[in-house]
Enzyme design. Structure first.
Site, PDB file in Angstrom:
ATOM      1  CB  SER A   1      23.969  57.055  42.714  1.00 49.39           C
ATOM      2  OG  SER A   1      23.990  55.908  43.504  1.00 49.39           O
TER       3      SER A   1
ATOM      4  CB  SER B   1      27.794  54.828  50.317  1.00 47.94           C
ATOM      5  OG  SER B   1      28.510  53.915  49.507  1.00 47.94           O
TER       6      SER B   1
ATOM      7  CD1 TRP C   1      27.223  56.410  40.445  1.00 44.52           C
ATOM      8  CD2 TRP C   1      28.386  55.816  38.633  1.00 44.52           C
ATOM      9  NE1 TRP C   1      28.495  56.860  40.603  1.00 44.52           N
ATOM     10  CE2 TRP C   1      29.239  56.509  39.494  1.00 44.52           C
ATOM     11  CE3 TRP C   1      28.897  55.361  37.403  1.00 44.52           C
ATOM     12  CZ2 TRP C   1      30.573  56.765  39.202  1.00 44.52           C
ATOM     13  CZ3 TRP C   1      30.221  55.601  37.101  1.00 44.52           C
ATOM     14  CH2 TRP C   1      31.045  56.297  38.000  1.00 44.52           C
TER      15      TRP C   1
ATOM     16  CD  GLN D   1      45.112  16.640  46.325  1.00 48.96           C
ATOM     17  OE1 GLN D   1      46.138  17.084  46.827  1.00 48.96           O
ATOM     18  NE2 GLN D   1      44.502  15.570  46.787  1.00 48.96           N
TER      19      GLN D   1
ATOM     20  N   GLY E   1      47.050  30.879  30.480  1.00 49.82           N
ATOM     21  CA  GLY E   1      47.281  31.949  29.506  1.00 49.82           C
ATOM     22  C   GLY E   1      46.053  32.220  28.652  1.00 49.82           C
TER      23      GLY E   1
ATOM     24  CD  GLU F   1      20.843  47.548  43.388  1.00 51.60           C
ATOM     25  OE1 GLU F   1      21.148  47.384  42.202  1.00 51.60           O
ATOM     26  OE2 GLU F   1      19.952  48.323  43.758  1.00 51.60           O
TER      27      GLU F   1
ATOM     28  CB  THR G   1      30.323  49.580  48.540  1.00 50.44           C
ATOM     29  OG1 THR G   1      30.123  50.016  49.885  1.00 50.44           O
ATOM     30  CG2 THR G   1      30.329  50.767  47.596  1.00 50.44           C
TER      31      THR G   1
END
Lengths: 259, 393
Positions: free
Chosen positions: B128, B134, B158, B279, B340, B363, B365
């Site tokens: 990249s 891409s 990257w 459940q 929480g 790898e 998008t």
């Protein structure tokens, strides 16, 4: 140097462990079998001694068929070959008869040095090394956190409550090790692949020339008559600090003999 | 609870045991602090290398483990279950060796692969660019041939292990044609190669990601892998395999989050019952379990196609998309299960959630994956039935 390292398959301590309802022996099918942790340190020490002094490392285990997993792991770590003492007649053997069966086997396969973990996480008797040394008539060097071999002299540091003792003996000898002795290696994938091709000799009671009246549940000198689950943990003591918290805490610790 | 697995051989099952053991003893105690401190665990890769994990899917004759992807990916998943950064790093390393293994000359392989696969060295992969992610064919990094050397100039964005790797598989433009791209193996010590400060990321903070700068980097011409102009083919082939690595990493990450959630739900009681018996939460957990197992099944299906020598690009894209989208959902729901507490940094699930997000991005998008899948639908005929172990029929 011909080193034999004794390993035992024990139920995984992380899982629930049970006794069999019929004879109060360990239920080996109820939990995953793993290598007794202290025995991994024994294997590591054996491999290090071999790397330093040359020779061969043989794994010896006594246990049912599935103990073959334990052998494979020790071989994958780097041991050269293995002997598996396996026979239904050995079921229920206590420490005394186990030491008899293993000593007989050790005499048969020969050794300069026997190394094993100082206790197993299942029965935790911690007596096997002493019994083996006695039965074999060789030096007994137990609870080692350091081992040095020079010529025919073997010296260990034996851990004690106050530090360690230096204990020396001459080969042949039996050594038991504690977890501070080393950091066991992880088997590599190459080691795992190599383990496939290493010889594993299976010995039954007859082949190991064991007397039938010396082994198994019938020959055991100790018997488990009852087992109960550990009681749930009781509520702790809460010390409320009203200006004398320190004194109360010290009194509590003193009453429990911690200080 | 460890995932149930069917391994093709006794040895591969033993390897899974060893990796689980290593993950529990060596990785689990360190992961939280290292991720919080953004501390790269370089020594862990040395350990994995010594174990044979870093070269696992490559041929034994060059120092690899000779294992099928079916095995390698399950190992990767076990690592990811405990430490995603390490699994992603392993996948990137394996990818960085891909060009040399598949497209290098015999001489190049013999010279470099043993160290790369044997665990002594850690790799990185430079594809990249700041303005070409891409669409890799839009890259501008350039390699110009000068006598017996190539001179490389440009910037690569990257880069996982950027600044910390021992070698970089670099894609660079060797002609102005859109596909005029070549592959080079650049050693870390090359003059003119430098790393920007690492990116300040949302997750995978234990794994450094940096832009690599190439400023008149001169390398011998024999460090070009494959034909001049053959780089894009290598890059795209590598991506298919890399996608499987990320699918496995995402599956492991999701499994790890699920395990924490189930553990918590069995212990935590409300209204006099463990919350897993209510459940509302029980069904949430059931969906999480189904998502993880579906991701694993799809990933291993794609792996088995690859292992058979079949085309697997479409399945790799599906696996990557399904596994990472599922991981996002599972980790988010794990936070919900813990309530929480799940939102605090004292529990690992908020970290899992942050880690999952990037897996939908890198790898390729997941939008790109949908493009790959839909193009395959428009183009491909049905495939014949394969037989495992029988090679190509």
């Amino acid at each position: 140097m011909n080193i034999v390292v004794c390993v035992k398959q024990v139920p995984d301590t992380a899982t629930e462990r049970k006794l069999r309802s019929d004879d109060n022996t360990l239920d080996r099918d109820a939990a995953d079998g793993v290598v007794n942790e202290l025995d991994e340190y024994a294997v590591e020490e054996a491999l290090r001694l071999k790397e330093a002094h040359g020779g061969e490392v043989t794994v010896l285990t006594m246990g049912p068929d599935k103990a073959a997993d334990t052998i494979r792991k020790a071989l994958a770590m780097g041991a050269d070959k293995a002997v598996h003492l396996v026979d239904d007649a050995l079921h229920g053997s206590d420490a005394l008869s186990t030491s008899y069966a293993m000593a007989q086997t050790l005499k048969k396969i020969g050794f300069d040095l026997v190394i094993l973990g100082s206790e197993s996480t299942d029965a935790r008797t911690g007596v096997l090394a002493a019994m083996l040394a006695e039965r074999l008539g060789v030096a007994q060097l137990t609870l080692a956190n350091k081992v040095e071999v020079e010529g025919s002299a073997v010296t260990i540091q034996r851990v004690t409550d106050y530090g360690y003792d230096k204990v020396q003996g001459s080969l042949p000898a039996v050594i038991s090790v504690v977890e501070k002795i080393n950091e066991p290696r992880y088997p590599s994938f190459k080691g795992i692949m190599a383990a496939k091709k290493k010889p594993v000799q299976k010995l039954g009671a007859a082949e190991a020339e064991l007397a039938a009246d010396q082994i198994g549940l019938g020959a055991a000198w100790s018997e488990v008559t009852e087992a109960a689950a550990a009681p749930p943990r009781a509520a702790g003591t809460v010390v409320k600090d009203e200006g004398d918290g320190g004194v109360k805490t010290a009194d509590f610790l003193s009453s429990k003999k911690f200080i | 609870m460890p995932a149930s697995r069917v391994m093709p051989t006794r040895e591969s099952a033993d390897l899974i045991e060893v990796v689980r053991d290593l993950a529990a003893r060596e990785l689990a105690p360190r992961v939280a602090k290292a991720e919080e401190d953004e501390d790269f665990p370089r020594d862990v890769f040395t350990t994995l290398g010594a174990m044979g994990v870093l070269g696992l899917p490559y041929p034994e004759e060059y120092g690899g483990g000779g294992q099928p992807y079916e095995v390698y990916l399950q190992v990767l998943e076990e690592i990811a279950r405990v430490w995603s950064s390490v699994a992603v790093g392993t996948s990137v390393h394996v990818l960085s060796c891909f060009g040399l293994v598949g497209f290098g000359t015999e001489e190049q392989r013999r010279a470099w692969l043993p160290d790369m696969l044997g665990g002594g060295l850690l790799g990185a992969y430079c594809l990249s660019e700041p303005h070409a992610g891409s669409d890799p064919a839009a890259m501008t990094t350039r390699a110009v041939r000068e006598g017996d050397e190539y001179v490389l100039n440009g910037a690569k964005a990257w880069t996982t292990h950027g600044g910390r790797a021992d070698f970089y598989q670099v894609m660079a433009r060797t002609s102005d044609e859109r596909t005029g791209i070549s592959c080079f193996l650049v050693p870390a010590g090359a003059e003119g190669l430098s790393a920007d400060p690492p990116e300040r990321k949302m997750g995978l903070t234990g794994s450094p990601t940096a832009t690599m700068r190439l400023d008149n980097v001169r390398i011998p011409a024999d460090r070009r892998i494959g034909e001049e102009g053959g780089g894009l083919r290598i890059a795209l082939a590598a991506l298919d395999s890399g996608r499987l690595g990320i699918a496995a990493a995402a599956t492991g990450l999701a499994q790890g989050a699920l395990d924490v959630a189930v553990d918590y739900a069995r212990q935590r009681t409300t209204f006099g019952r463990p919350i897993i018996e209510h459940q509302g939460l029980a069904f949430l957990l059931a969906d999480m379990e189904a998502a993880v197992q579906s991701a694993r099944a799809m990933t291993l299906h794609a792996a088995r196609l690859k292992d058979l020598g079949r085309p697997f690009g479409r399945e790799a894209s599906i696996a990557k998309m399904v596994a990472t989208d599922n991981a996002m959902k599972v980790t988010t729901d794990a936070v919900q299960v813990l309530g929480g507490y799940g939102y605090t940094r004292d529990f690992p699930v908020e970290r899992h959630m942050r880690e999952a997000k990037v897996m939908q991005i890198f790898e390729g998008t997941n939008q790109i994956q949908r493009l790959v899948i839909s193009r395959a639908l428009a183009r491909d005929a049905g495939a014949p039935i394969g037989v495992a172990g029988a090679g190509q029929d």
